[in-house]
Design a protein around this motif. Structure first.
Motif, PDB file in Angstrom:
ATOM      1  N   ALA A  27      34.368  11.043 -37.320  1.00  0.00           N
ATOM      2  CA  ALA A  27      34.083  12.295 -37.880  1.00  0.00           C
ATOM      3  C   ALA A  27      33.840  13.113 -37.414  1.00  0.00           C
ATOM      4  N   SER A  28      33.147  12.726 -35.972  1.00  0.00           N
ATOM      5  CA  SER A  28      32.740  13.940 -35.239  1.00  0.00           C
ATOM      6  C   SER A  28      34.234  14.681 -34.618  1.00  0.00           C
ATOM      7  N   ASP A  29      35.251  13.794 -34.387  1.00  0.00           N
ATOM      8  CA  ASP A  29      36.124  14.704 -34.107  1.00  0.00           C
ATOM      9  C   ASP A  29      37.136  16.038 -35.248  1.00  0.00           C
ATOM     10  N   TRP A  30      37.057  15.840 -36.612  1.00  0.00           N
ATOM     11  CA  TRP A  30      37.005  16.877 -37.643  1.00  0.00           C
ATOM     12  C   TRP A  30      35.828  17.343 -37.552  1.00  0.00           C
ATOM     13  N   GLU A  60      35.359  17.826 -26.514  1.00  0.00           N
ATOM     14  CA  GLU A  60      35.529  17.233 -27.629  1.00  0.00           C
ATOM     15  C   GLU A  60      35.243  15.298 -27.564  1.00  0.00           C
ATOM     16  N   ARG A  61      35.611  15.525 -26.422  1.00  0.00           N
ATOM     17  CA  ARG A  61      35.433  13.528 -26.233  1.00  0.00           C
ATOM     18  C   ARG A  61      34.026  13.971 -25.726  1.00  0.00           C
ATOM     19  N   LEU A  62      33.582  14.171 -25.196  1.00  0.00           N
ATOM     20  CA  LEU A  62      31.673  14.653 -24.889  1.00  0.00           C
ATOM     21  C   LEU A  62      31.397  14.083 -26.072  1.00  0.00           C
ATOM     22  N   ARG A  63      31.520  14.995 -26.859  1.00  0.00           N
ATOM     23  CA  ARG A  63      30.908  15.092 -28.140  1.00  0.00           C
ATOM     24  C   ARG A  63      30.433  13.864 -28.535  1.00  0.00           C
ATOM     25  N   GLY A  64      32.220  13.369 -29.108  1.00  0.00           N
ATOM     26  CA  GLY A  64      32.218  12.139 -30.157  1.00  0.00           C
ATOM     27  C   GLY A  64      31.002  10.948 -28.793  1.00  0.00           C
ATOM     28  N   ARG A  65      31.266  10.403 -27.590  1.00  0.00           N
ATOM     29  CA  ARG A  65      30.747   9.877 -26.492  1.00  0.00           C
ATOM     30  C   ARG A  65      29.029  10.338 -26.887  1.00  0.00           C
ATOM     31  N   VAL A  66      28.409  11.258 -27.144  1.00  0.00           N
ATOM     32  CA  VAL A  66      27.770  11.327 -27.184  1.00  0.00           C
ATOM     33  C   VAL A  66      26.602  11.433 -28.753  1.00  0.00           C
ATOM     34  N   ILE A  67      27.978  11.541 -29.688  1.00  0.00           N
ATOM     35  CA  ILE A  67      27.450  10.933 -31.309  1.00  0.00           C
ATOM     36  C   ILE A  67      27.543   9.339 -31.013  1.00  0.00           C
ATOM     37  N   GLU A  68      28.291   8.610 -30.860  1.00  0.00           N
ATOM     38  CA  GLU A  68      28.763   6.922 -30.522  1.00  0.00           C
ATOM     39  C   GLU A  68      27.109   6.420 -29.751  1.00  0.00           C
ATOM     40  N   HIS A  69      26.965   7.241 -28.992  1.00  0.00           N
ATOM     41  CA  HIS A  69      25.961   6.289 -27.812  1.00  0.00           C
ATOM     42  C   HIS A  69      24.321   7.181 -28.987  1.00  0.00           C
ATOM     43  N   LEU A  70      24.185   7.983 -29.331  1.00  0.00           N
ATOM     44  CA  LEU A  70      23.106   8.308 -30.363  1.00  0.00           C
ATOM     45  C   LEU A  70      23.248   7.890 -31.364  1.00  0.00           C
ATOM     46  N   SER A  71      23.569   7.337 -32.254  1.00  0.00           N
ATOM     47  CA  SER A  71      24.161   6.491 -33.542  1.00  0.00           C
ATOM     48  C   SER A  71      24.171   4.439 -32.928  1.00  0.00           C
ATOM     49  N   GLY A  72      24.958   4.428 -32.309  1.00  0.00           N
ATOM     50  CA  GLY A  72      24.966   3.226 -31.954  1.00  0.00           C
ATOM     51  C   GLY A  72      23.782   2.412 -30.996  1.00  0.00           C
ATOM     52  N   MET A  73      22.700   3.475 -30.029  1.00  0.00           N
ATOM     53  CA  MET A  73      22.046   2.988 -29.082  1.00  0.00           C
ATOM     54  C   MET A  73      21.213   1.751 -29.182  1.00  0.00           C
ATOM     55  N   ALA A  74      21.637   1.173 -30.724  1.00  0.00           N
ATOM     56  CA  ALA A  74      20.675   0.077 -31.027  1.00  0.00           C
ATOM     57  C   ALA A  74      21.788  -1.054 -30.421  1.00  0.00           C
ATOM     58  N   GLU A  75      22.502  -1.053 -31.142  1.00  0.00           N
ATOM     59  CA  GLU A  75      23.814  -1.751 -30.598  1.00  0.00           C
ATOM     60  C   GLU A  75      24.143  -1.686 -29.095  1.00  0.00           C
ATOM     61  N   GLN A  91      28.508   2.779 -21.290  1.00  0.00           N
ATOM     62  CA  GLN A  91      28.107   3.854 -22.178  1.00  0.00           C
ATOM     63  C   GLN A  91      27.778   5.380 -20.908  1.00  0.00           C
ATOM     64  N   ARG A  92      26.973   5.140 -20.681  1.00  0.00           N
ATOM     65  CA  ARG A  92      26.252   5.995 -19.447  1.00  0.00           C
ATOM     66  C   ARG A  92      27.340   7.181 -18.771  1.00  0.00           C
ATOM     67  N   ARG A  93      27.978   5.714 -17.773  1.00  0.00           N
ATOM     68  CA  ARG A  93      29.095   5.883 -16.839  1.00  0.00           C
ATOM     69  C   ARG A  93      30.052   6.832 -17.558  1.00  0.00           C
ATOM     70  N   ARG A  94      30.754   6.316 -18.316  1.00  0.00           N
ATOM     71  CA  ARG A  94      32.228   7.061 -19.238  1.00  0.00           C
ATOM     72  C   ARG A  94      31.915   8.174 -19.536  1.00  0.00           C
ATOM     73  N   LEU A  95      29.657   8.515 -19.885  1.00  0.00           N
ATOM     74  CA  LEU A  95      29.694  10.077 -19.837  1.00  0.00           C
ATOM     75  C   LEU A  95      29.217  11.524 -18.559  1.00  0.00           C
ATOM     76  N   ASP A  96      28.915  10.286 -18.070  1.00  0.00           N
ATOM     77  CA  ASP A  96      29.208  10.681 -16.137  1.00  0.00           C
ATOM     78  C   ASP A  96      30.733  11.060 -15.908  1.00  0.00           C
ATOM     79  N   ALA A  97      31.617  10.581 -16.351  1.00  0.00           N
ATOM     80  CA  ALA A  97      33.109  10.541 -15.622  1.00  0.00           C
ATOM     81  C   ALA A  97      33.450  12.055 -16.658  1.00  0.00           C
ATOM     82  N   ILE A  98      33.106  12.192 -17.984  1.00  0.00           N
ATOM     83  CA  ILE A  98      33.431  13.030 -18.400  1.00  0.00           C
ATOM     84  C   ILE A  98      33.219  14.292 -18.006  1.00  0.00           C
ATOM     85  N   GLU A  99      31.213  14.430 -17.918  1.00  0.00           N
ATOM     86  CA  GLU A  99      30.883  15.849 -17.485  1.00  0.00           C
ATOM     87  C   GLU A  99      31.712  16.259 -15.819  1.00  0.00           C
TER      88      GLU A  99
END
Length: 591
Positions: free
Chosen positions: A138-141, A219-234, A244-252
């Motif tokens: 959904a974040s991609d759309w 776009e990849r960063l936005r999707g990852r951030v949304i996944e990170h925030l919505s799935g924080m507990a899991e 997950q943070r390592r992947r965000l750092d790599a994109i940045e």
């Protein structure tokens, strides 16, 4: 990352088909061509006023200085100071007003264009089938509908209009200088013309790869951030937050490399623009001085020419940054074009339109369906016949294909093979609006929007009166509850109906469905979240509304006591047929 790696990323080859990519969006721009031409004319007027201001100011200052020298030497000279003084004030006022009006007018035009494009692309998304929509999150759309279209606003305001205005200004300045000094006009036109070519084509070519990658990485960063925030507990419960943070750092990190590359290219372009204007200024001064020494040109005109050239910095300095980011605009256009291409063309059947009244028959003939990336087909040579007015239950566990059958019948998915017919006509020949009017679909995830009870109900019938809404709420046993709310029908249900219980949300969606007058009704677990007593009462009321309509129930199991489904005439357990010899031979599932 090393500088050599960064340079290699910046110098990646451009993708072909530029005109084909931008053509649909140029067509969209053309629908507001009058506003666009008016905005470009305002930009040209402001630039012409700036050029006139510098040129006339240089001429006037030089002329008054020479007149003062003549008078100091005891000579006689006449100089009209009022006309050039008035001209200078007129140019200054015109430049200020034109620049202000241009910014106001062009930004208003761009906002109108963005509204047009978003409306158009939203219609495209609505027309995509579930198979196409399921390929992305959904974040991609959302990114397509917002960020990609926002990127396209640069097509006119930062790319086409400034480049065209700068080119016209170069030609106009060269023509003006040619009147008094042909050699200076030719030299200035050649230098500034070459600079214009580099600042547009060269900068776009050099920054194409990095700017295209930047769009994809954002776009990849936005999707990852949304996944990170919505799935924080899991993520935290599984110890995956660090990864997950390592992947965000790599994109940045990749974004920083590309942003640094683009910044260097834009700075280089700005420096080249300044050098080109300086070189043109020097040539105009040198050639003008030669003509003045040969007494072929007056002193004021000699000073006027290089000062007029200085005004071109305003036109050229806007180009490097915009065209360095051109790849982002191209990439956004390509991605949105891909959405257009994913739309399935609709043709009108020569057999006639969809019947406007009465129950609809349903026919699936040797249908095959496989979702993208799936290991196995959902349906393989599957057939089903349902007579008009019949009520059928499709049973089976989750994943067996019930929702896929419903989506095929509703036109939300196009089969890979076979035919789907309603009323004896292939569904692909129906207009989308006609199909939506004649079909009602209750899915397990029917949406409620963050709006009032009335607004959510009127999605079924925008013309429904308040009295009609209250009657339907009574039908689904929500009338007493809604009547006790402080705001009644104006009560907001929250995003996704989160202010309602699961049973209340289900009944509200069911009431919305009952505002329709379809010939075919598909109900997926219509009484989910309701106790058996309430479900039984609602089933009796629903039976009256379903009279004279074709009905397909989707259920995990058919148990009259646990889940009453009114008026069922036939039951098919898909577990016994999907992937079995019955389906493999294309046998009709007739009960």
């Amino acid at each position: 990352m090393s500088r050599a790696y960064s340079r290699r990323r910046c110098m990646t080859e451009a993708t072909p088909g530029l005109f084909a990519t931008l053509r649909p969006w140029l067509v969209h721009l053309g629908r507001r061509r009058r506003r666009l031409l008016a905005g470009a004319a305002l930009m040209l007027l402001a630039l012409a006023a700036a050029l006139g201001l510098l040129a006339l100011s240089g001429w006037f200052i030089t002329a008054t200085a020479l007149a003062g020298l003549v008078l100091a030497a005891g000579g006689a000279i006449t100089l009209d100071v009022y006309v050039p003084g008035g001209g200078i004030r007129a140019f200054a006022l015109t430049r200020t007003v034109a620049r202000y009006v241009e910014r106001l007018y062009n930004h208003d035009t761009v906002l109108r264009l963005l509204a047009d494009l978003r409306g158009h692309m939203f219609a495209v998304l609505v027309d995509l089938d579930n198979a196409s929509l399921s390929r992305r999150r959904a974040s991609d759309w959302l990114n397509r509908l917002t960020a990609d279209i926002d990127t396209l606003d640069s097509l006119f305001l930062r790319l086409l209009a400034p480049a065209l205005v700068a080119l016209l200004a170069i030609l106009g300045l060269s023509a003006l200088l040619t009147v008094w000094a042909p050699s200076a006009g030719l030299a200035v036109g050649l230098v500034l013309g070459l600079a214009w070519c580099w600042l547009t084509i060269g900068q776009a070519r050099w920054g194409l790869a990095a700017s295209r990658r930047r769009v994809a990485e954002l776009e990849r960063l936005r999707g990852r951030v949304i996944e990170h925030l919505s799935g924080m507990a899991e993520l935290e419960s599984h110890g995956a937050l660090a990864e997950q943070r390592r992947r965000l750092d790599a994109i940045e990190a990749r974004l920083r490399v590309d942003q640094s590359c683009l910044g260097r290219l834009a700075a280089l372009g700005s420096a080249l623009a300044g050098m080109a204007v300086g070189l043109a200024w020097l040539l105009a001064l040198w050639l003008g001085a030669q003509l003045w020494a040969a007494e072929a040109l007056s002193g004021p005109l000699m000073v006027m020419m290089p000062l007029a050239v200085l005004a071109m910095s305003e036109a050229l300095m806007a180009l490097p940054m915009a065209f360095t980011q051109f790849g982002a605009t191209q990439a956004a256009a390509e991605r949105l074009n891909a959405l257009e291409a994913a739309r399935h063309p609709v043709s009108v059947s020569p057999a006639g339109p969809l019947p406007s009244q009465g129950a609809l028959s349903v026919s699936l003939e040797r249908v095959g369906l496989r979702y993208p990336g799936a290991l196995t087909a959902v349906l393989d040579d599957f057939s089903l016949q349902l007579a008009a007015g019949e009520r059928l239950v499709l049973c089976g566990p989750s994943g067996i294909g019930k929702s896929s059958v419903a989506a095929l019948i509703a036109g939300q998915i196009v089969p890979d093979s076979g035919r789907v017919c309603l009323g004896g006509i292939e569904i692909e020949h129906f207009e989308a609006q006609a199909l939506r009017r004649r079909l009602a679909l209750l899915t397990q995830n029917s949406e409620l929007f963050d709006d009032s009870l009335a607004a959510n109900l009127r999605l079924g019938d925008p013309e429904a009166s308040d009295e009609r809404l209250w009657d339907l709420l009574d039908e689904v046993e929500l009338g007493q509850w809604a009547g006790g709310l402080p705001h009644g029908l104006a009560t907001r249900v929250g995003e996704g109906g989160r202010r309602l219980s699961g049973g209340q949300a289900r009944r509200l969606v069911l009431a919305r469905l009952m505002l329709r007058d379809p010939g075919l009704v598909i109900l997926d677990e219509p009484f989910t979240g309701l106790d058996a007593t309430t479900a039984q009462r609602l089933a009796e009321r629903l039976d009256a509304w379903l009279a004279g309509r074709t009905v397909i129930y989707l259920s995990h199991r058919h148990d009259d006591e646990a889940m009453p489904l009114p008026g069922v005439t036939r039951t098919i357990d898909l577990t016994a047929h999907i992937g079995s010899p019955l389906c493999a031979t294309g046998q009709n599932l007739s009960g």
